[in-house]
Design an enzyme around this catalytic site. Structure first.
Site, PDB file in Angstrom:
ATOM      1  N   CYS A  29     -19.288 -29.113  51.028  1.00 19.65           N
ATOM      2  CA  CYS A  29     -19.490 -31.004  51.484  1.00 19.65           C
ATOM      3  C   CYS A  29     -19.174 -32.009  50.017  1.00 19.65           C
ATOM      4  O   CYS A  29     -19.789 -31.511  49.615  1.00 19.65           O
ATOM      5  CB  CYS A  29     -20.528 -31.490  52.319  1.00 19.65           C
ATOM      6  SG  CYS A  29     -20.608 -33.277  52.697  1.00 19.65           S
ATOM      7  N   CYS A  32     -20.962 -34.704  50.074  1.00 19.27           N
ATOM      8  CA  CYS A  32     -22.239 -34.768  49.361  1.00 19.27           C
ATOM      9  C   CYS A  32     -22.697 -34.466  48.177  1.00 19.27           C
ATOM     10  O   CYS A  32     -23.670 -34.634  48.015  1.00 19.27           O
ATOM     11  CB  CYS A  32     -23.014 -33.362  50.091  1.00 19.27           C
ATOM     12  SG  CYS A  32     -23.021 -33.012  51.956  1.00 19.27           S
TER      13      CYS A  32
END
Length: 104
Positions: A29, A32
């Site tokens: 991600c 993230c």
């Protein structure tokens, strides 16, 4: 100090007598990875006052599902074992600190 959430230790972590911040993330991600250094800074600055943990949704899928994680990154704030607030997506350090300060 950052803690790592697993499917077996999450109850112990969220039951802390201190406020708990959990960062739900995954290695694949991009957002993230953008948020991670901010969470790390907050963990260092709030050490001893707040428990900061990271939960890789691929490794702790049961806990992520229990928390209703649909998008990552998601930050969930716990107090007395109960989720009291959450943010989804990349947020500023100031926003994280404001939410933690409200719990202290």
């Amino acid at each position: 100090m950052l803690q790592v959430i697993t499917n077996t230790n999450f109850n112990e972590v969220i039951s802390s007598d201190k406020p708990v911040l959990i960062d739900f993330w995954a290695a694949w991600c991009g957002p993230c990875r953008m948020l991670s250094p901010t969470v790390d800074e907050v963990a260092e600055e709030y050490d001893g006052r707040v428990v900061v943990a990271k939960c890789n949704v691929d490794d702790a899928d049961e806990f992520a599902a229990q928390c209703g994680i649909r998008n990552i990154p998601t930050l969930i704030y716990f107090k007395n074992g109960q989720a009291v607030d959450r943010t989804v997506g990349v947020v500023s350090k100031a926003e994280i600190e404001a939410k933690l300060n409200a719990l202290l």
